[in-house]
Design a protein around this motif. Structure first.
Motif, PDB file in Angstrom:
ATOM      1  N   MET A   1       0.830  -1.199   0.000  1.00 48.61           N
ATOM      2  CA  MET A   1       0.000   0.000   0.000  1.00 48.61           C
ATOM      3  C   MET A   1       0.863   1.246   0.000  1.00 48.61           C
ATOM      4  O   MET A   1       1.851   1.317   0.726  1.00 48.61           O
ATOM      5  CB  MET A   1      -0.905   0.006   1.234  1.00 48.61           C
ATOM      6  CG  MET A   1      -2.099  -0.924   1.140  1.00 48.61           C
ATOM      7  SD  MET A   1      -2.981  -1.055   2.702  1.00 48.61           S
ATOM      8  CE  MET A   1      -2.048  -2.364   3.480  1.00 48.61           C
ATOM      9  N   ALA A   2       0.482   2.187  -0.836  1.00 52.50           N
ATOM     10  CA  ALA A   2       1.244   3.427  -0.921  1.00 52.50           C
ATOM     11  C   ALA A   2       1.070   4.241   0.358  1.00 52.50           C
ATOM     12  O   ALA A   2      -0.002   4.268   0.968  1.00 52.50           O
ATOM     13  CB  ALA A   2       0.775   4.236  -2.124  1.00 52.50           C
ATOM     14  N   ASP A   3       2.125   4.911   0.755  1.00 53.22           N
ATOM     15  CA  ASP A   3       2.076   5.799   1.909  1.00 53.22           C
ATOM     16  C   ASP A   3       1.615   7.171   1.434  1.00 53.22           C
ATOM     17  O   ASP A   3       2.301   7.840   0.662  1.00 53.22           O
ATOM     18  CB  ASP A   3       3.460   5.888   2.558  1.00 53.22           C
ATOM     19  CG  ASP A   3       3.465   6.820   3.757  1.00 53.22           C
ATOM     20  OD1 ASP A   3       2.373   7.216   4.218  1.00 53.22           O
ATOM     21  OD2 ASP A   3       4.570   7.158   4.226  1.00 53.22           O
ATOM     22  N   VAL A   4       0.448   7.591   1.881  1.00 48.52           N
ATOM     23  CA  VAL A   4      -0.096   8.891   1.460  1.00 48.52           C
ATOM     24  C   VAL A   4      -0.072   9.900   2.597  1.00 48.52           C
ATOM     25  O   VAL A   4      -0.665  10.974   2.486  1.00 48.52           O
ATOM     26  CB  VAL A   4      -1.534   8.741   0.917  1.00 48.52           C
ATOM     27  CG1 VAL A   4      -1.536   7.919  -0.353  1.00 48.52           C
ATOM     28  CG2 VAL A   4      -2.459   8.115   1.964  1.00 48.52           C
ATOM     29  N   SER A   5       0.634   9.575   3.667  1.00 49.40           N
ATOM     30  CA  SER A   5       0.636  10.451   4.838  1.00 49.40           C
ATOM     31  C   SER A   5       1.284  11.798   4.567  1.00 49.40           C
ATOM     32  O   SER A   5       1.018  12.779   5.274  1.00 49.40           O
ATOM     33  CB  SER A   5       1.338   9.763   6.011  1.00 49.40           C
ATOM     34  OG  SER A   5       2.692   9.478   5.689  1.00 49.40           O
ATOM     35  N   HIS A   6       2.145  11.865   3.529  1.00 43.43           N
ATOM     36  CA  HIS A   6       2.810  13.125   3.205  1.00 43.43           C
ATOM     37  C   HIS A   6       1.927  14.052   2.387  1.00 43.43           C
ATOM     38  O   HIS A   6       2.275  15.214   2.188  1.00 43.43           O
ATOM     39  CB  HIS A   6       4.090  12.833   2.413  1.00 43.43           C
ATOM     40  CG  HIS A   6       3.835  12.149   1.107  1.00 43.43           C
ATOM     41  ND1 HIS A   6       3.462  10.818   1.023  1.00 43.43           N
ATOM     42  CD2 HIS A   6       3.878  12.610  -0.177  1.00 43.43           C
ATOM     43  CE1 HIS A   6       3.306  10.492  -0.252  1.00 43.43           C
ATOM     44  NE2 HIS A   6       3.534  11.558  -0.988  1.00 43.43           N
ATOM     45  N   ARG A   7       0.810  13.566   1.918  1.00 46.74           N
ATOM     46  CA  ARG A   7      -0.083  14.396   1.105  1.00 46.74           C
ATOM     47  C   ARG A   7      -0.954  15.270   2.011  1.00 46.74           C
ATOM     48  O   ARG A   7      -1.080  15.015   3.205  1.00 46.74           O
ATOM     49  CB  ARG A   7      -0.941  13.509   0.199  1.00 46.74           C
ATOM     50  CG  ARG A   7      -0.112  12.809  -0.874  1.00 46.74           C
ATOM     51  CD  ARG A   7      -0.979  12.112  -1.894  1.00 46.74           C
ATOM     52  NE  ARG A   7      -0.172  11.604  -3.002  1.00 46.74           N
ATOM     53  CZ  ARG A   7      -0.676  11.012  -4.077  1.00 46.74           C
ATOM     54  NH1 ARG A   7      -1.988  10.845  -4.203  1.00 46.74           N
ATOM     55  NH2 ARG A   7       0.122  10.586  -5.037  1.00 46.74           N
ATOM     56  N   PRO A   8      -1.565  16.320   1.432  1.00 50.06           N
ATOM     57  CA  PRO A   8      -2.353  17.232   2.267  1.00 50.06           C
ATOM     58  C   PRO A   8      -3.431  16.517   3.073  1.00 50.06           C
ATOM     59  O   PRO A   8      -4.066  15.572   2.591  1.00 50.06           O
ATOM     60  CB  PRO A   8      -2.968  18.193   1.247  1.00 50.06           C
ATOM     61  CG  PRO A   8      -2.020  18.172   0.089  1.00 50.06           C
ATOM     62  CD  PRO A   8      -1.499  16.765   0.025  1.00 50.06           C
ATOM     63  N   GLU A   9      -3.623  16.967   4.294  1.00 47.99           N
ATOM     64  CA  GLU A   9      -4.652  16.401   5.160  1.00 47.99           C
ATOM     65  C   GLU A   9      -6.040  16.641   4.555  1.00 47.99           C
ATOM     66  O   GLU A   9      -6.275  17.652   3.878  1.00 47.99           O
ATOM     67  CB  GLU A   9      -4.593  17.054   6.541  1.00 47.99           C
ATOM     68  CG  GLU A   9      -3.370  16.664   7.357  1.00 47.99           C
ATOM     69  CD  GLU A   9      -3.417  15.205   7.770  1.00 47.99           C
ATOM     70  OE1 GLU A   9      -4.493  14.728   8.187  1.00 47.99           O
ATOM     71  OE2 GLU A   9      -2.365  14.535   7.680  1.00 47.99           O
ATOM     72  N   GLY A 227      -6.488   5.063   2.877  1.00 46.34           N
ATOM     73  CA  GLY A 227      -5.399   4.830   1.938  1.00 46.34           C
ATOM     74  C   GLY A 227      -5.467   5.630   0.658  1.00 46.34           C
ATOM     75  O   GLY A 227      -4.644   5.415  -0.243  1.00 46.34           O
ATOM     76  N   VAL A 228      -6.422   6.541   0.535  1.00 46.82           N
ATOM     77  CA  VAL A 228      -6.576   7.324  -0.695  1.00 46.82           C
ATOM     78  C   VAL A 228      -6.548   8.812  -0.353  1.00 46.82           C
ATOM     79  O   VAL A 228      -7.371   9.299   0.425  1.00 46.82           O
ATOM     80  CB  VAL A 228      -7.891   6.988  -1.425  1.00 46.82           C
ATOM     81  CG1 VAL A 228      -7.907   7.639  -2.803  1.00 46.82           C
ATOM     82  CG2 VAL A 228      -8.072   5.481  -1.563  1.00 46.82           C
ATOM     83  N   ARG A 229      -5.592   9.521  -0.954  1.00 44.56           N
ATOM     84  CA  ARG A 229      -5.517  10.984  -0.833  1.00 44.56           C
ATOM     85  C   ARG A 229      -5.041  11.565  -2.154  1.00 44.56           C
ATOM     86  O   ARG A 229      -4.183  10.987  -2.823  1.00 44.56           O
ATOM     87  CB  ARG A 229      -4.538  11.398   0.266  1.00 44.56           C
ATOM     88  CG  ARG A 229      -5.043  11.233   1.667  1.00 44.56           C
ATOM     89  CD  ARG A 229      -4.140  11.936   2.649  1.00 44.56           C
ATOM     90  NE  ARG A 229      -4.444  11.619   4.030  1.00 44.56           N
ATOM     91  CZ  ARG A 229      -3.747  12.064   5.057  1.00 44.56           C
ATOM     92  NH1 ARG A 229      -2.690  12.857   4.863  1.00 44.56           N
ATOM     93  NH2 ARG A 229      -4.074  11.733   6.290  1.00 44.56           N
ATOM     94  N   GLY A 230      -5.578  12.719  -2.501  1.00 47.79           N
ATOM     95  CA  GLY A 230      -5.173  13.391  -3.720  1.00 47.79           C
ATOM     96  C   GLY A 230      -3.832  14.075  -3.578  1.00 47.79           C
ATOM     97  O   GLY A 230      -3.421  14.443  -2.473  1.00 47.79           O
ATOM     98  N   GLU A 231      -3.156  14.258  -4.709  1.00 51.30           N
ATOM     99  CA  GLU A 231      -1.872  14.961  -4.696  1.00 51.30           C
ATOM    100  C   GLU A 231      -2.035  16.410  -4.246  1.00 51.30           C
ATOM    101  O   GLU A 231      -1.183  16.951  -3.532  1.00 51.30           O
ATOM    102  CB  GLU A 231      -1.237  14.911  -6.086  1.00 51.30           C
ATOM    103  CG  GLU A 231      -0.833  13.510  -6.525  1.00 51.30           C
ATOM    104  CD  GLU A 231      -0.272  13.481  -7.934  1.00 51.30           C
ATOM    105  OE1 GLU A 231      -0.058  14.565  -8.512  1.00 51.30           O
ATOM    106  OE2 GLU A 231      -0.050  12.377  -8.459  1.00 51.30           O
TER     107      GLU A 231
END
Length: 246
Positions: A1-9, A227-231
């Protein structure tokens, strides 16, 4: 699973009820499409299914006359689809085509192969991945998702092997806990390849899942919606009932 924690909250927008929610999401979608086309881009959007999505589609069709959107220059996909007959009401595409895409004259609509098109769900997943490779974008403009009471998104269910699928655009699901059992889903890799993620939820039955998805702590295995966040952005569009536990 991709780590999306660095993307905007995630941002949260709350409307008083399901009708207001559907109208707000529809208006925002039309604005995004018009803006993209004004910039000279052909927007690509991932649609979802479900009750609130159907209401959103109907509101888009109602409001479309006042929007400067050329629907022949919008490319449309689905985050997941049930592997059933092409005319089955269980297919996410059937009501969407009837309520939205047909009336508005959309021509670039990429559906997941049905039982009439291919022999099994694995072939349907492969065929959909091939369509994405041929016609999909480097990144989508909007990925629209519903959320289940168990916090699943698309057909990525808590604890299921599909959550860990990487390096491919789609995954075949053969044991969905929610019928029908066979489905095709975009993977996290693909869902996250987007400027904007919209999670749309209505009703008290979604409140626990919404709270888990937005909680400061939690795992994607237990709560796939995490697990899903936009860029660029992630927006949770909720009505008051769905937001009642956040």
């Amino acid at each position: 699973m991709a780590d999306v924690s660095h993307r905007p909250e995630p941002l949260v927008e709350v409307q008083p009820d399901a009708a207001a929610l559907a109208t707000a999401v529809a208006g925002e979608l039309l604005n995004r499409l018009a803006d993209a086309q004004a910039e000279g881009r052909v927007p690509q959007v991932v649609l979802t299914g479900g009750t609130i999505a159907t209401e959103v589609h109907r509101q888009v069709a109602r409001l479309a006359a006042g929007a400067d959107v050329d629907w022949t220059r919008v490319v449309l996909w689905w985050g997941d689809e049930r592997f059933v007959a092409p005319d089955s009401e269980e297919r996410n595409a059937v009501p969407a085509v009837a309520d939205l895409l047909g009336p508005l004259g959309a021509t670039q609509v990429h559906q997941v192969p049905s039982t009439q098109d291919v022999s099994d769900v694995a072939a349907a997943a492969t065929g959909y991945a091939e369509s994405l490779a041929a016609h999909g974008p480097d990144r989508f403009d909007v990925v629209m998702l519903g959320i289940g009471p168990d916090a699943h998104v698309a057909s990525l269910f808590p604890g299921h092997d599909a959550l860990a699928t990487t390096g491919q655009a789609t995954v075949a699901v053969t044991d969905s806990p929610k019928p029908p059992p066979e489905r095709v889903s975009l993977t996290f890799d693909t869902l996250n390849r987007t400027r904007s993620v919209w999670v749309v939820a209505s009703g008290e039955g979604k409140a626990e899942a919404v709270a888990a998805g937005l909680a400061p702590e939690g795992t994607v295995t237990a709560t796939p919606a995490r697990g899903v966040r936009g860029e660029d952005e992630t927006i949770w569009f909720l009505d008051t009932a769905a937001a009642s536990l956040t």
